[in-house]
Design a protein around this motif. Structure first.
Motif, mmCIF file in Angstrom:
data_model
loop_
_atom_site.group_PDB
_atom_site.id
_atom_site.type_symbol
_atom_site.label_atom_id
_atom_site.label_comp_id
_atom_site.label_asym_id
_atom_site.label_seq_id
_atom_site.Cartn_x
_atom_site.Cartn_y
_atom_site.Cartn_z
ATOM 1 N N LEU A 132 2.292 1.410 -3.176
ATOM 2 C CA LEU A 132 1.061 2.394 -4.447
ATOM 3 C C LEU A 132 0.376 3.414 -4.194
ATOM 4 N N SER A 133 0.264 4.582 -2.934
ATOM 5 C CA SER A 133 0.137 5.787 -3.223
ATOM 6 C C SER A 133 1.129 6.327 -3.106
ATOM 7 N N TYR A 182 -4.047 1.490 2.945
ATOM 8 C CA TYR A 182 -3.402 2.702 1.507
ATOM 9 C C TYR A 182 -4.900 3.810 2.124
ATOM 10 N N ARG A 183 -6.194 3.666 2.609
ATOM 11 C CA ARG A 183 -7.274 4.803 2.679
ATOM 12 C C ARG A 183 -6.305 5.361 3.873
ATOM 13 N N LEU A 190 -8.124 1.013 -6.803
ATOM 14 C CA LEU A 190 -8.416 0.208 -5.783
ATOM 15 C C LEU A 190 -9.385 -0.439 -6.071
ATOM 16 N N ALA A 232 0.907 -1.107 0.266
ATOM 17 C CA ALA A 232 0.237 0.246 -0.144
ATOM 18 C C ALA A 232 0.723 1.154 -0.076
ATOM 19 N N GLN A 233 1.758 0.908 0.708
ATOM 20 C CA GLN A 233 2.997 2.675 0.680
ATOM 21 C C GLN A 233 3.168 2.163 -0.072
ATOM 22 N N ARG A 249 -7.124 7.370 -9.406
ATOM 23 C CA ARG A 249 -6.562 6.080 -8.533
ATOM 24 C C ARG A 249 -7.845 5.349 -8.215
ATOM 25 N N TYR A 292 -5.580 -2.796 1.881
ATOM 26 C CA TYR A 292 -7.045 -1.783 2.226
ATOM 27 C C TYR A 292 -6.522 -0.490 3.038
#
Length: 296
Positions: free
Chosen positions: A115-116, A247-248, A230, A112-113, A226, A244
């Motif tokens: 991807l963000s 990321y949020r 997701l 997630a890190q 983006r 998830y």
């Protein structure tokens, strides 16, 4: 042409691309949804993707997307080593990476890190500098200033037309065209930044290297919302729940995401209908009906 007959051509392509000569000894089929080889030689191991020569553009588009993702540096991306063809085969020679699926909460957080951070890379317009492929499906990517226009023209409309040609004119194409008329209502107060997207983010295209780095492959890159990335990750699942949540936390989503994601998931289900046939027809019809109710 046998698998073994491809080895000289692969070795020559590597020589032309990098200047070094390698001796390749064996090639065995590699697992996956597309034809590929695990190629070994003296001091070298390669992952080689194959396509019919008439579909060589798919491999060129993949190499282009891999290069774009690698340039950002947030994920471990297999390096593109060479491209070529032999007989009726085209091939793409990639660095071999030892990978395993995301499993632990820590791996989900790291993914997630990454991807963000990837999504923080933005362009000036939506789209891409060339067409590419979502699985075997060719995707037009003509650049647009309006995201709803891009989503309608270059993602949903072509697949709705394919559904009509496949015999789903009444059940899918016609209600889908009604949805396109109402689609702008999902974006009245939402203007997404054109984020760099992998474009085909299901768990089969995501992994962790043996040294713990998040990895991506098989891209369909473009600049877009983006939330679409997701939405696909949620549609097919397979990611740790920590992915998830993390990321949020790092890149919060708006309250309207829960409705917009249905339109993005419709895109991928329509593509599955196009590729795999009627097994997805019912799911597409139900999602279309839900969206039309929500937007009535």
């Amino acid at each position: 042409m046998s698998i073994e007959d491809l080895l000289p051509a692969i070795a020559e392509a590597l020589h032309q691309a990098g200047g070094q000569r390698v001796q390749l000894i064996s090639a065995t089929p590699a697992g996956g949804s597309t034809p590929a080889l695990d190629v070994r030689g003296k001091g070298v191991r390669l992952f080689v993707k194959l396509a019919d020569i008439t579909a060589a553009d798919r491999l060129e588009a993949e190499a282009d997307g891999l290069a774009a993702l690698a340039a950002v540096g947030t994920f471990r991306i297999p390096a593109v080593l060479a491209q070529g063809h032999a007989g009726d085969h085209a091939f793409l020679v990639l660095e071999y990476l030892s990978l395993h699926p995301l499993a632990s909460a820590e791996e989900g957080e790291r993914f997630a890190q990454a991807l963000s951070a990837l999504h923080a890379t933005t362009g000036e317009r939506y789209g891409w500098h060339r067409s590419n492929y979502l699985g075997p499906t060719r995707q037009p990517n003509d650049e647009q200033d309006n995201w709803v226009l891009f989503l309608s023209r270059h993602r949903l409309a072509p697949l709705l037309a394919q559904a009509g040609k496949a015999g789903y004119s009444q059940e899918i194409e016609r209600p889908g065209l009604r949805l396109l008329e109402r689609l702008p209502a999902l974006f009245l107060d939402y203007r997404p930044a054109p984020s760099l997207l992998h474009g085909d983010l299901w768990h089969g295209n995501a992994a962790i290297t043996v040294d713990g780095m998040p990895a991506l492959f098989d891209p369909a890159c473009h600049y877009g919302d983006r939330e679409a990335e997701l939405a696909m990750a949620e549609l097919f699942g397979g990611f740790p729940s920590a992915f998830y949540a993390t990321y949020r936390r790092l890149a919060p989503l708006s309250a309207e995401y829960e409705l917009r994601k249905l339109a993005y998931q419709l895109h991928h289900l329509l593509n599955h209908l196009h590729i795999f046939g009627k097994a997805y027809a019912g799911q597409v019809q139900r999602l279309l009906a839900q969206l039309l109710r929500e937007l009535s």
